[in-house]
Write an enzyme that holds these catalytic residues in place. Structure first.
Site, PDB file in Angstrom:
ATOM      1  NE  ARG A 158     -20.269 -22.929 -27.186  1.00 10.16           N
ATOM      2  CZ  ARG A 158     -20.873 -23.830 -26.429  1.00 10.16           C
ATOM      3  NH1 ARG A 158     -22.196 -23.805 -26.305  1.00 10.16           N
ATOM      4  NH2 ARG A 158     -20.172 -24.718 -25.760  1.00 10.16           N
ATOM      5  CB  SER A 230     -14.190 -24.874 -27.511  1.00  7.33           C
ATOM      6  OG  SER A 230     -14.440 -25.681 -26.404  1.00  7.33           O
ATOM      7  CD  GLU A 329     -17.087 -21.940 -28.652  1.00  9.93           C
ATOM      8  OE1 GLU A 329     -17.229 -23.156 -28.788  1.00  9.93           O
ATOM      9  OE2 GLU A 329     -17.001 -21.380 -27.548  1.00  9.93           O
TER      10      GLU A 329
HETATM   11  N1  EPU Z   1     -12.243 -35.729 -26.914  1.00  2.00           N
HETATM   12  C1  EPU Z   1     -11.259 -36.243 -27.737  1.00  2.00           C
HETATM   13  N2  EPU Z   1     -10.018 -35.674 -27.690  1.00  2.00           N
HETATM   14  C2  EPU Z   1      -9.720 -34.637 -26.878  1.00  2.00           C
HETATM   15  C3  EPU Z   1     -10.728 -34.121 -26.033  1.00  2.00           C
HETATM   16  C4  EPU Z   1     -11.996 -34.685 -26.081  1.00  2.00           C
HETATM   17  O1  EPU Z   1     -11.459 -37.174 -28.489  1.00  2.00           O
HETATM   18  O2  EPU Z   1      -8.581 -34.168 -26.903  1.00  2.00           O
HETATM   19  C5  EPU Z   1     -13.581 -36.334 -26.964  1.00  2.00           C
HETATM   20  C6  EPU Z   1     -13.876 -36.990 -25.641  1.00  2.00           C
HETATM   21  O3  EPU Z   1     -13.832 -38.374 -25.827  1.00  2.00           O
HETATM   22  C7  EPU Z   1     -15.278 -36.533 -25.284  1.00  2.00           C
HETATM   23  C8  EPU Z   1     -15.688 -35.551 -26.341  1.00  2.00           C
HETATM   24  O4  EPU Z   1     -14.540 -35.301 -27.145  1.00  2.00           O
HETATM   25  O5  EPU Z   1     -16.173 -37.597 -25.333  1.00  2.00           O
HETATM   26  C9  EPU Z   1     -16.204 -34.284 -25.748  1.00  2.00           C
HETATM   27  O6  EPU Z   1     -15.179 -33.628 -25.004  1.00  2.00           O
HETATM   28  P1  EPU Z   1     -15.521 -32.588 -23.839  1.00  2.00           P
HETATM   29  O7  EPU Z   1     -16.457 -33.187 -22.867  1.00  2.00           O
HETATM   30  O8  EPU Z   1     -14.248 -32.032 -23.329  1.00  2.00           O
HETATM   31  O9  EPU Z   1     -16.355 -31.466 -24.526  1.00  2.00           O
HETATM   32  P2  EPU Z   1     -16.130 -30.651 -25.875  1.00  2.00           P
HETATM   33  O10 EPU Z   1     -17.116 -31.136 -26.875  1.00  2.00           O
HETATM   34  O11 EPU Z   1     -14.725 -30.572 -26.276  1.00  2.00           O
HETATM   35  C10 EPU Z   1     -17.903 -28.803 -25.257  1.00  2.00           C
HETATM   36  C11 EPU Z   1     -17.913 -27.308 -25.245  1.00  2.00           C
HETATM   37  C12 EPU Z   1     -17.151 -26.815 -24.026  1.00  2.00           C
HETATM   38  C13 EPU Z   1     -17.832 -27.376 -22.791  1.00  2.00           C
HETATM   39  C14 EPU Z   1     -17.810 -28.909 -22.868  1.00  2.00           C
HETATM   40  C15 EPU Z   1     -18.515 -29.593 -21.722  1.00  2.00           C
HETATM   41  C16 EPU Z   1     -18.050 -26.678 -27.587  1.00  2.00           C
HETATM   42  C17 EPU Z   1     -17.328 -26.219 -28.786  1.00  2.00           C
HETATM   43  N3  EPU Z   1     -17.313 -26.824 -26.475  1.00  2.00           N
HETATM   44  O12 EPU Z   1     -16.541 -29.180 -25.385  1.00  2.00           O
HETATM   45  O13 EPU Z   1     -17.186 -25.417 -23.991  1.00  2.00           O
HETATM   46  O14 EPU Z   1     -17.180 -26.950 -21.630  1.00  2.00           O
HETATM   47  O15 EPU Z   1     -18.468 -29.320 -24.082  1.00  2.00           O
HETATM   48  O16 EPU Z   1     -19.892 -29.522 -21.880  1.00  2.00           O
HETATM   49  O17 EPU Z   1     -19.255 -26.897 -27.622  1.00  2.00           O
HETATM   50  C18 EPU Z   1     -16.014 -23.492 -24.713  1.00  2.00           C
HETATM   51  O18 EPU Z   1     -17.051 -23.210 -25.317  1.00  2.00           O
HETATM   52  O19 EPU Z   1     -14.968 -22.763 -24.756  1.00  2.00           O
HETATM   53  C19 EPU Z   1     -15.993 -24.708 -23.968  1.00  2.00           C
HETATM   54  C20 EPU Z   1     -14.916 -25.115 -23.317  1.00  2.00           C
END
Ligand code: EPU
Length: 333
Positions: A158, A230, A329
């Site tokens: 990022r 995010s 972010e």
């Molecule tokens: N999780 C929780 N609680 C929640 C949601 C998720 O505990 O309410 C846990 C889930 O268990 C999961 C983990 O968090 O294992 C990861 O969640 P998710 O796959 O939704 O991904 P994220 O880490 O929240 C990142 C990026 C997203 C991208 C996704 C998929 C960042 C800050 N965000 O989200 O990017 O779409 O991975 O690869 O790196 C964005 O940048 O705006 C964005 C949406």
């Protein structure tokens, strides 16, 4: 060029907060870029795309150059070049519909092409840096264009040179290397599950469709519920932090980071926030989404200050409970 004075950006940011800027110009083309006044200082300019990565907390004493959505894509062999105002998802669909791979995992990321290199957008194991060849910038002070290679963009998680060093630059075009034989990455659990459950063929178009479906099922559409995706980055933890947190929380999620820190692990900011009770939490019209704790939402007329107050409260709780400092972010201004 039509320059508006005291323009309200409420319809120009996906968190839908009130924010009045000093001056405003809509940019539809290269000739609009070239018509920008040359005497605007770096600190006075704000380049705005679809406004999906900003939290405005006060009025802006700035000149806002607003890149308007307009699709313009050309292709020479493997090199796909898009005008900064092209909607990112339109570029993804344009590519997969032509059988070109490389950005299918980045389907439905909100925003315009010009904003994509700025924060090295990424999802489901892929980042734009993996396929980016060059970024063209327009220097509004000199009136000259300049190309930066992928290396010169200094990409990391990022992050990019566009964040490190503020320059009188506006990203005008982006070139990507997209191929009909590039590898497909469905290593992220939600994606591999999707293909296992549906039995569908793993093609670029089907990966884009899967990512679209997964994102729609857990991320709110800003048209229905204003948000900026995010809100925080996923924090990188050191060994000591991991051991300390795991003493009480055996289920701490850990993901390998990308190549810039090969031995470190990222955890999920959403998980940390959920453990602190923020999933679905609401304070007036400011809240965290009930299906994904990482998404700050505006349920109605929350001001930027109210949203920031809630975000800071969440940051403090995570710091107190886990000793982890969350970093935004979204650009808070
Ligand atoms: N999780 C929780 N609680 C929640 C949601 C998720 O505990 O309410 C846990 C889930 O268990 C999961 C983990 O968090 O294992 C990861 O969640 P998710 O796959 O939704 O991904 P994220 O880490 O929240 C990142 C990026 C997203 C991208 C996704 C998929 C960042 C800050 N965000 O989200 O990017 O779409 O991975 O690869 O790196 C964005 O940048 O705006 C964005 C949406």
């Amino acid at each position: 060029m039509n320059i508006l004075e005291q323009h309200n950006l409420i319809d120009d940011n996906t968190l839908a907060v009130d924010c009045v800027c000093n001056q405003y110009a809509a940019i539809n083309s290269l000739s609009d870029l070239e018509a920008l006044p040359k005497n605007i200082k770096i600190t006075e300019m704000l380049v705005l795309g679809s406004g999906s990565n900003f939290l405005f907390t006060q009025d802006l004493p700035r000149f806002v150059a607003h890149i308007k959505p307009r699709k313009y894509i050309t292709q020479v062999d493997n090199l796909v070049v898009a005008w900064a105002g092209t909607v990112w998802h339109d570029l993804v669909m344009w590519s997969v519909n032509r059988g070109l791979g490389g950005i299918e995992n980045l389907a439905l990321i909100p925003g315009l092409v010009g904003a994509a290199p700025f924060q090295n957008i990424g999802a489901y194991g892929v980042e734009i840096k993996d396929v980016l060849v060059w970024v063209e910038v327009y220097n509004w002070q000199t009136g000259l264009y300049h190309r930066l290679s992928s290396k010169e963009c200094m990409f990391s998680y990022r992050h990019s040179v566009f964040k490190y060093h503020e320059q009188p630059w506006i990203i005008s075009r982006v070139a990507l290397d997209l191929r009909n034989n590039s590898d497909i990455n469905i290593s992220y659990q939600p994606l591999s599950d999707y293909f296992e459950e549906t039995g569908k063929e793993v093609t670029y178009a089907n990966v884009a469709a899967a990512v679209t479906q997964i994102r729609q099922s857990k991320l709110p559409d800003p048209e229905q519920l204003p948000n900026a995706g995010s809100f925080f980055k996923n924090p990188v933890l050191n060994d000591q932090q991991i051991r300390r947190i795991q003493r009480r929380h055996k289920d701490l999620p850990l993901f390998p980071t990308t190549s810039d820190q090969p031995e470190a692990y990222k955890t999920s900011a959403a998980w940390l926030l959920e453990q602190c009770g923020f999933k679905g939490f609401r304070e007036g019209d400011a809240g965290f989404y009930d299906k994904h704790a990482l998404v700050l939402v505006n349920h109605g007329r929350a001001s930027g200050k109210e949203l920031l107050k809630l975000a800071n409260q969440a940051k403090r709780m995570v710091k107190n409970k886990f000793g982890v400092v969350l970093e935004e972010e979204v650009r808070v201004m």
